[in-house]
Design an enzyme around this catalytic site. Structure first.
Site, PDB file in Angstrom:
ATOM      1  N   HIS A  52      -4.240   0.686   7.506  1.00 48.32           N
ATOM      2  CA  HIS A  52      -3.417   1.823   7.919  1.00 48.32           C
ATOM      3  C   HIS A  52      -2.341   2.051   6.855  1.00 48.32           C
ATOM      4  O   HIS A  52      -2.175   1.230   5.944  1.00 48.32           O
ATOM      5  CB  HIS A  52      -2.776   1.585   9.298  1.00 48.32           C
ATOM      6  CG  HIS A  52      -1.925   0.357   9.376  1.00 48.32           C
ATOM      7  ND1 HIS A  52      -2.265  -0.764  10.100  1.00 48.32           N
ATOM      8  CD2 HIS A  52      -0.733   0.071   8.788  1.00 48.32           C
ATOM      9  CE1 HIS A  52      -1.329  -1.677   9.972  1.00 48.32           C
ATOM     10  NE2 HIS A  52      -0.392  -1.201   9.176  1.00 48.32           N
TER      11      HIS A  52
HETATM   12  C1  T46 Z   1       1.550  -4.077   8.355  1.00 50.57           C
HETATM   13  C2  T46 Z   1       0.772  -5.329   8.437  1.00 50.57           C
HETATM   14  C3  T46 Z   1       1.060  -6.274   7.327  1.00 50.57           C
HETATM   15  C4  T46 Z   1       4.122  -4.281  17.919  1.00 50.57           C
HETATM   16  O1  T46 Z   1       4.162  -4.119  19.149  1.00 50.57           O
HETATM   17  N1  T46 Z   1       5.276  -4.403  17.210  1.00 50.57           N
HETATM   18  C5  T46 Z   1       5.282  -4.621  15.867  1.00 50.57           C
HETATM   19  O2  T46 Z   1       6.373  -4.741  15.264  1.00 50.57           O
HETATM   20  C6  T46 Z   1       4.024  -4.671  15.181  1.00 50.57           C
HETATM   21  C7  T46 Z   1       3.979  -4.889  13.678  1.00 50.57           C
HETATM   22  C8  T46 Z   1       2.881  -4.538  15.911  1.00 50.57           C
HETATM   23  N2  T46 Z   1       2.927  -4.358  17.258  1.00 50.57           N
HETATM   24  C9  T46 Z   1       1.672  -4.257  18.006  1.00 50.57           C
HETATM   25  C10 T46 Z   1       0.799  -3.070  17.692  1.00 50.57           C
HETATM   26  C11 T46 Z   1      -0.606  -3.607  17.966  1.00 50.57           C
HETATM   27  O3  T46 Z   1      -0.884  -3.491  19.335  1.00 50.57           O
HETATM   28  O4  T46 Z   1       0.912  -5.418  17.696  1.00 50.57           O
HETATM   29  C12 T46 Z   1      -0.472  -5.110  17.653  1.00 50.57           C
HETATM   30  C13 T46 Z   1      -1.046  -5.492  16.307  1.00 50.57           C
HETATM   31  O5  T46 Z   1      -0.499  -4.596  15.311  1.00 50.57           O
HETATM   32  P1  T46 Z   1      -1.362  -4.068  14.070  1.00 50.57           P
HETATM   33  O6  T46 Z   1      -2.778  -3.853  14.498  1.00 50.57           O
HETATM   34  O7  T46 Z   1      -0.658  -2.909  13.476  1.00 50.57           O
HETATM   35  O8  T46 Z   1      -1.315  -5.351  13.122  1.00 50.57           O
HETATM   36  P2  T46 Z   1      -1.748  -5.446  11.603  1.00 50.57           P
HETATM   37  O9  T46 Z   1      -1.734  -6.883  11.253  1.00 50.57           O
HETATM   38  O10 T46 Z   1      -2.989  -4.696  11.330  1.00 50.57           O
HETATM   39  O11 T46 Z   1      -0.571  -4.693  10.801  1.00 50.57           O
HETATM   40  C14 T46 Z   1       0.736  -5.224  10.828  1.00 50.57           C
HETATM   41  C15 T46 Z   1       1.751  -4.083  10.865  1.00 50.57           C
HETATM   42  O12 T46 Z   1       1.449  -3.183  11.928  1.00 50.57           O
HETATM   43  C16 T46 Z   1       1.803  -3.304   9.597  1.00 50.57           C
HETATM   44  O13 T46 Z   1       3.044  -2.661   9.543  1.00 50.57           O
HETATM   45  O14 T46 Z   1       1.859  -3.610   7.276  1.00 50.57           O
HETATM   46  O15 T46 Z   1       0.964  -6.007   9.684  1.00 50.57           O
END
Ligand code: T46
Length: 136
Positions: free
Chosen positions: A53
């Site tokens: 993303h």
């Molecule tokens: C990035 C990479 C390195 C939250 O509720 N609060 C938060 O602060 C974050 C970061 C995520 N979430 C929730 C949203 C999703 O339901 O946690 C779940 C997993 O998030 P996501 O699929 O976005 O995780 P990654 O590892 O793909 O990405 C994250 C960050 O979203 C992003 O900013 O750069 O880590």
């Protein structure tokens, strides 16, 4: 075309002594943004790919506090790849980069210092939409 700055590798100051190492991130001196959120990713499933993303506004500092992983940043035209395996080396990620994190070691801890609170509306999770946004 969306204006962004370039990802930058930053050496994090550390104090090394006979007891071990202490890393210091003192925002105003090191980063072009104020840190409003810290999160970390660990216990990543074998073979998992995270990220996939972009963020419209969010700026971040990303580093491996432990273990290793690869970070790929794409601006819609070209990709930069960073192999993160040293807690003294971090990548400053400007807004507007599509990021992919993969090749996590079992002991990897991915630390992220972020400029804003979590906001799902800041995410672009579709690559074609990202390309359109970059060109807008
Ligand atoms: C990035 C990479 C390195 C939250 O509720 N609060 C938060 O602060 C974050 C970061 C995520 N979430 C929730 C949203 C999703 O339901 O946690 C779940 C997993 O998030 P996501 O699929 O976005 O995780 P990654 O590892 O793909 O990405 C994250 C960050 O979203 C992003 O900013 O750069 O880590």
């Amino acid at each position: 075309m969306i204006e962004t700055s370039t990802p930058t590798v930053i050496q994090l100051p550390h104090i090394f002594d006979s007891l071990g190492s202490l890393g210091i991130i003192q925002g105003a001196e090191l980063l072009p943004f104020q840190v409003n959120r810290v999160y970390f990713i660990h216990s990543v499933s074998e073979g998992a790919v995270r990220g996939s993303h972009a963020h419209k506004k969010l700026q971040q500092l990303i580093f491996a506090a432990s273990g290793s992983f690869d970070l790929i940043l794409n601006d819609g035209e070209k990709s930069l790849e960073f192999q993160l395996h040293d807690p003294t080396i971090a990548v400053q990620v400007p807004r507007g980069y599509w990021r992919t994190l993969h090749n996590f070691s079992a002991d990897a801890v991915c630390m992220v210092l972020a400029s804003t609170a979590y906001d799902e509306s800041d995410y672009i999770r579709d690559y074609d939409e990202f390309l359109r946004w970059r060109k807008s």
